[in-house]
Every structure is written in C-alpha cells, then in structure tokens.
Design a protein around this motif. Structure first.
Motif, PDB file in Angstrom:
ATOM      1  N   THR A 191      -2.866  24.603  21.466  1.00  0.00           N
ATOM      2  CA  THR A 191      -2.280  23.788  22.533  1.00  0.00           C
ATOM      3  C   THR A 191      -2.889  24.225  23.854  1.00  0.00           C
ATOM      4  OG1 THR A 191      -0.424  25.333  22.766  1.00  0.00           O
ATOM      5  CG2 THR A 191      -0.093  23.415  21.336  1.00  0.00           C
ATOM      6  N   TRP A 192      -3.338  23.266  24.631  1.00  0.00           N
ATOM      7  CA  TRP A 192      -3.965  23.543  25.925  1.00  0.00           C
ATOM      8  C   TRP A 192      -3.100  22.967  27.034  1.00  0.00           C
ATOM      9  CZ3 TRP A 192      -9.364  21.467  24.005  1.00  0.00           C
ATOM     10  CH2 TRP A 192      -9.934  22.430  23.154  1.00  0.00           C
ATOM     11  N   GLN A 193      -2.683  23.830  27.945  1.00  0.00           N
ATOM     12  CA  GLN A 193      -1.910  23.405  29.105  1.00  0.00           C
ATOM     13  C   GLN A 193      -2.875  22.955  30.197  1.00  0.00           C
ATOM     14  OE1 GLN A 193       1.421  23.412  28.663  1.00  0.00           O
ATOM     15  NE2 GLN A 193       1.085  24.394  26.665  1.00  0.00           N
ATOM     16  N   VAL A 194      -2.723  21.710  30.647  1.00  0.00           N
ATOM     17  CA  VAL A 194      -3.664  21.163  31.631  1.00  0.00           C
ATOM     18  C   VAL A 194      -2.922  20.608  32.840  1.00  0.00           C
ATOM     19  CG1 VAL A 194      -5.388  20.616  29.872  1.00  0.00           C
ATOM     20  CG2 VAL A 194      -3.712  18.871  30.549  1.00  0.00           C
ATOM     21  N   LYS A 195      -3.675  20.501  33.943  1.00  0.00           N
ATOM     22  CA  LYS A 195      -3.192  19.871  35.170  1.00  0.00           C
ATOM     23  C   LYS A 195      -4.031  18.627  35.431  1.00  0.00           C
ATOM     24  CE  LYS A 195      -4.058  23.503  37.609  1.00  0.00           C
ATOM     25  NZ  LYS A 195      -4.203  24.436  38.753  1.00  0.00           N
ATOM     26  N   THR A 196      -3.373  17.538  35.745  1.00  0.00           N
ATOM     27  CA  THR A 196      -4.040  16.299  36.114  1.00  0.00           C
ATOM     28  C   THR A 196      -3.405  15.758  37.385  1.00  0.00           C
ATOM     29  OG1 THR A 196      -2.553  14.859  34.848  1.00  0.00           O
ATOM     30  CG2 THR A 196      -4.431  15.800  33.658  1.00  0.00           C
ATOM     31  N   ALA A 197      -3.930  14.642  37.872  1.00  0.00           N
ATOM     32  CA  ALA A 197      -3.347  14.018  39.067  1.00  0.00           C
ATOM     33  C   ALA A 197      -1.907  13.593  38.816  1.00  0.00           C
ATOM     34  CB  ALA A 197      -4.194  12.819  39.484  1.00  0.00           C
ATOM     35  N   THR A 202       0.639  18.985  28.071  1.00  0.00           N
ATOM     36  CA  THR A 202       0.128  19.802  26.965  1.00  0.00           C
ATOM     37  C   THR A 202      -0.698  18.928  26.039  1.00  0.00           C
ATOM     38  OG1 THR A 202       2.041  21.279  27.038  1.00  0.00           O
ATOM     39  CG2 THR A 202       0.753  21.256  24.998  1.00  0.00           C
ATOM     40  N   ILE A 203      -1.886  19.414  25.710  1.00  0.00           N
ATOM     41  CA  ILE A 203      -2.758  18.710  24.766  1.00  0.00           C
ATOM     42  C   ILE A 203      -2.789  19.514  23.475  1.00  0.00           C
ATOM     43  CG2 ILE A 203      -5.101  17.911  24.280  1.00  0.00           C
ATOM     44  CD1 ILE A 203      -5.509  17.581  27.278  1.00  0.00           C
ATOM     45  N   LYS A 204      -2.386  18.890  22.381  1.00  0.00           N
ATOM     46  CA  LYS A 204      -2.444  19.546  21.081  1.00  0.00           C
ATOM     47  C   LYS A 204      -3.819  19.318  20.462  1.00  0.00           C
ATOM     48  CE  LYS A 204       2.486  19.277  19.964  1.00  0.00           C
ATOM     49  NZ  LYS A 204       3.500  18.808  18.984  1.00  0.00           N
ATOM     50  N   ILE A 205      -4.320  20.351  19.822  1.00  0.00           N
ATOM     51  CA  ILE A 205      -5.663  20.318  19.259  1.00  0.00           C
ATOM     52  C   ILE A 205      -5.613  20.644  17.770  1.00  0.00           C
ATOM     53  CG2 ILE A 205      -7.937  21.440  19.276  1.00  0.00           C
ATOM     54  CD1 ILE A 205      -7.507  19.575  21.607  1.00  0.00           C
ATOM     55  N   GLU A 206      -6.331  19.899  16.991  1.00  0.00           N
ATOM     56  CA  GLU A 206      -6.556  20.201  15.574  1.00  0.00           C
ATOM     57  C   GLU A 206      -8.027  20.593  15.438  1.00  0.00           C
ATOM     58  OE1 GLU A 206      -5.817  20.994  11.745  1.00  0.00           O
ATOM     59  OE2 GLU A 206      -4.285  20.204  13.105  1.00  0.00           O
ATOM     60  N   PRO A 207      -8.328  21.911  15.351  1.00  0.00           N
ATOM     61  CA  PRO A 207      -9.731  22.335  15.327  1.00  0.00           C
ATOM     62  C   PRO A 207     -10.488  21.752  14.131  1.00  0.00           C
ATOM     63  CG  PRO A 207      -8.284  24.191  15.759  1.00  0.00           C
ATOM     64  CD  PRO A 207      -7.401  23.055  15.335  1.00  0.00           C
ATOM     65  N   GLU A 249      -7.626  19.820  33.957  1.00  0.00           N
ATOM     66  CA  GLU A 249      -8.038  21.192  34.247  1.00  0.00           C
ATOM     67  C   GLU A 249      -7.068  22.160  33.595  1.00  0.00           C
ATOM     68  OE1 GLU A 249      -8.347  24.083  38.172  1.00  0.00           O
ATOM     69  OE2 GLU A 249      -8.788  21.926  38.384  1.00  0.00           O
ATOM     70  N   ILE A 250      -7.602  23.192  32.955  1.00  0.00           N
ATOM     71  CA  ILE A 250      -6.750  24.196  32.311  1.00  0.00           C
ATOM     72  C   ILE A 250      -5.833  24.841  33.348  1.00  0.00           C
ATOM     73  CG2 ILE A 250      -6.767  26.458  31.182  1.00  0.00           C
ATOM     74  CD1 ILE A 250      -7.401  24.215  29.280  1.00  0.00           C
ATOM     75  N   ASP A 251      -4.565  24.893  33.021  1.00  0.00           N
ATOM     76  CA  ASP A 251      -3.561  25.459  33.920  1.00  0.00           C
ATOM     77  C   ASP A 251      -3.547  26.973  33.745  1.00  0.00           C
ATOM     78  OD1 ASP A 251      -1.513  25.829  35.667  1.00  0.00           O
ATOM     79  OD2 ASP A 251       0.039  24.873  34.453  1.00  0.00           O
ATOM     80  N   GLY A 252      -4.209  27.666  34.649  1.00  0.00           N
ATOM     81  CA  GLY A 252      -4.300  29.123  34.545  1.00  0.00           C
ATOM     82  C   GLY A 252      -5.197  29.668  35.632  1.00  0.00           C
ATOM     83  N   PRO A 253      -5.432  30.973  35.625  1.00  0.00           N
ATOM     84  CA  PRO A 253      -6.284  31.570  36.659  1.00  0.00           C
ATOM     85  C   PRO A 253      -7.715  31.059  36.569  1.00  0.00           C
ATOM     86  CG  PRO A 253      -5.847  33.149  34.900  1.00  0.00           C
ATOM     87  CD  PRO A 253      -4.972  31.963  34.635  1.00  0.00           C
ATOM     88  N   GLU A 254      -8.384  31.019  37.722  1.00  0.00           N
ATOM     89  CA  GLU A 254      -9.766  30.576  37.728  1.00  0.00           C
ATOM     90  C   GLU A 254     -10.658  31.627  37.086  1.00  0.00           C
ATOM     91  OE1 GLU A 254     -11.101  30.030  41.711  1.00  0.00           O
ATOM     92  OE2 GLU A 254     -10.772  32.106  42.299  1.00  0.00           O
TER      93      GLU A 254
END
Length: 296
Positions: A191-197, A202-207, A249-254
């Motif tokens: 799961t990837w936490q992202v920021k958008t406008a 949360t975007i779920k991913i199936e590798p 954009e990934i929600d986290g430190p640069e």
C-alpha cells in the motif's frame, strides 16, 4: 606520539617489511627498525609480529595503520600545497556512492571532475551498503537520507521526491481495488500513501514484478506492466512527454543526498574540490537539475 616514528611505521606497514621499505625509500633499514621499536615502546604495544623473514601487523598495528595512514598523507599534502602557494589538488580520491546516483549521474560528474583536475586519480565505488570510511579508506561518501553519525560531518547537496507513476493505459484503481505494481525488493509495501491535489489517499498494489534497481523498475513501468514508485527526477521527461502519468506523490520525507566525510580529518584539497564541483553541478539541489543529468 612521535610523528617521525609514526611516519616510519606507516612506511614499513605499507611496504610489508623493513627491507622493502628501506629499498623503496632509500632509508637505512636500521633507522626504520629503531623508529618502529621506539613507537612500540612509547605506546606499550606490539605493532608487528616478527618472523624470521617478514613482519606481520598485529591487530593493534593494523588499526593504527588504517587510522593514521590517510592522516599523514593529508598532512603531507597540506604542507606541499601551502609551500607551493596553493597548487591544484592531486593524488587519489576514493568515493563511495549509491548505485542509482552512480548509474544516472556519476559518470558525467566524474568525467567532468577528471577533466578539470587531471592530477587527481578519482576512484568511485557504487554501493548502497553502509561503509566504514576510516577502515575502508574512503575520502568521501554519498548517501541517501543517512542516519546521524557523530563521527561524520556532511552536506545535503541534492533533493528528490518519490512519485507513483504508470502508463496512461493503466487506470488508477478506485474503490479499494489493487493495481498491478512493480516492487523494489521483496519487502516493498503493498500500500502506497500518496498526496494529490485532491488530498491524501492510499493506492493498493498487487506486485507482478520484483526488481532491484530504480532504472529497471522505470523501464518495466514504461512497458506498461504496472505502476511503480520512483524518484521524479528519473521520470520527469516521461511525465512531460505524456508517456507516463503521475498518480500522486509519496506521502513521506523527501529524498536527500548527502556528502559525508570524517570530522576528525583535515578536509583535503581533493575533497574540497569535489564538493565544490557538486555544488556547481547542482547549484539549487533540485530534482530538475538531476533530471538534466539523467536525460531521456
């Protein structure tokens, strides 16, 4: 500590024996032997195991050699630079750099530095592992978001940020569904936490693929197999051309790249020159400046 005795100890250790050191430097063998013995006496330590034909560093001797060899070389260089009125940097410069930065930018940076400073012999090792600069003989280390280390000083010279990108043909999932993804290593979060406008999501991913380098992930994402989490500097041209789209954009430190060097050592002319060269290459330290090195 007697610096002359320490210098002679380093000569013997570097050449692997009294006879070899004497022949290489033109110094009397007896003088070198006496100086090493005086250093051992002053430290109350045995620095060499003395066999019938050769010398072998003890554990204490090896530690002393590894920690003082570079210091003595830098002292000699500093004295020579002052005496010559500030001549150009010269000698060996060993750098450890992250694999991704090496693959995308270090080749051009190293070539430009070598052309500007032809008397410096630059050696770059590409690796992501933690290194012991003193033990392994590095003059400078480049690392991403390094942990604090009281024994090192550093400068942040480049910043980047992670984004989730995909082919325009791959729709961004909605309603809690998972999207096919290209993971970096088996431990990649699904799961990837992202920021958008529109806000955070949360975007779920199936590798569907697991790859080990950012460039191979980008190439797989370009092929349309799935979404990937990548530095924007690596995909900015794709986003501008419309061959990839940005899901957020990934929600986290640069992501910050630092140059690190031992605080206890003199900053040599070689290291100073390389730090200045990086500053010229990335004057503002932005992802766009790194993207210009990466190209298309």
């Amino acid at each position: 500590m007697d610096l002359l005795a320490l210098a002679d100890f380093n000569l013997v250790a570097r050449h692997g024996g009294l006879g070899k050191a004497a022949r290489a430097t033109g110094r009397p063998k007896a003088t070198l032997s006496r100086r090493v013995a005086e250093l051992e006496s002053s430290l109350a330590l045995r620095l060499f195991e003395r066999g019938s034909r050769n010398l072998k560093l003890t554990e204490e001797g090896r530690a002393l050699f590894e920690r003082t060899g570079a210091l003595l070389a830098e002292l000699d260089e500093t004295a020579a630079t002052i005496a010559s009125g500030g001549q150009k940097p010269k000698g060996r410069l060993r750098i450890s750099a992250p694999i991704h930065f090496s693959q995308t930018a270090m080749g051009r940076i190293a070539a430009g530095f070598a052309l500007k400073y032809p008397e410096v012999r630059l050696e770059v090792t590409s690796e992501d592992r933690s290194v012991d600069m003193i033990e392994e003989g590095y003059d400078l280390v480049i690392r991403v978001n390094p942990d604090p280390d009281e024994s090192l000083v550093g400068r942040a010279f480049l910043r980047d940020r992670l984004v989730v990108v995909a082919s325009p043909d791959l729709p961004c999932p909605t309603g809690g569904r998972a999207a096919p993804g290209v993971a970096r290593g088996a431990s990649e979060a699904q799961t990837w936490q992202v920021k958008t406008a529109a806000g955070r999501s949360t975007i779920k991913i199936e590798p569907v693929l697991t790859l080990s380098t950012l460039i191979t992930i980008r190439d797989a994402v370009r092929a349309g197999v799935g979404a990937g989490r990548l530095p924007i500097s690596l995909v900015s041209h794709d986003l501008a051309d419309g061959t990839l789209v940005n899901w957020g954009e990934i929600d986290g430190p640069e992501v910050t790249l630092w140059t690190l060097y031992p605080s206890r050592r003199l900053l040599s002319a070689r290291v100073s020159a390389f730090l200045d060269f990086l500053k010229q290459a990335f004057p503002n330290g932005t992802p766009d400046e790194l993207a210009a090195y990466i190209g298309r």
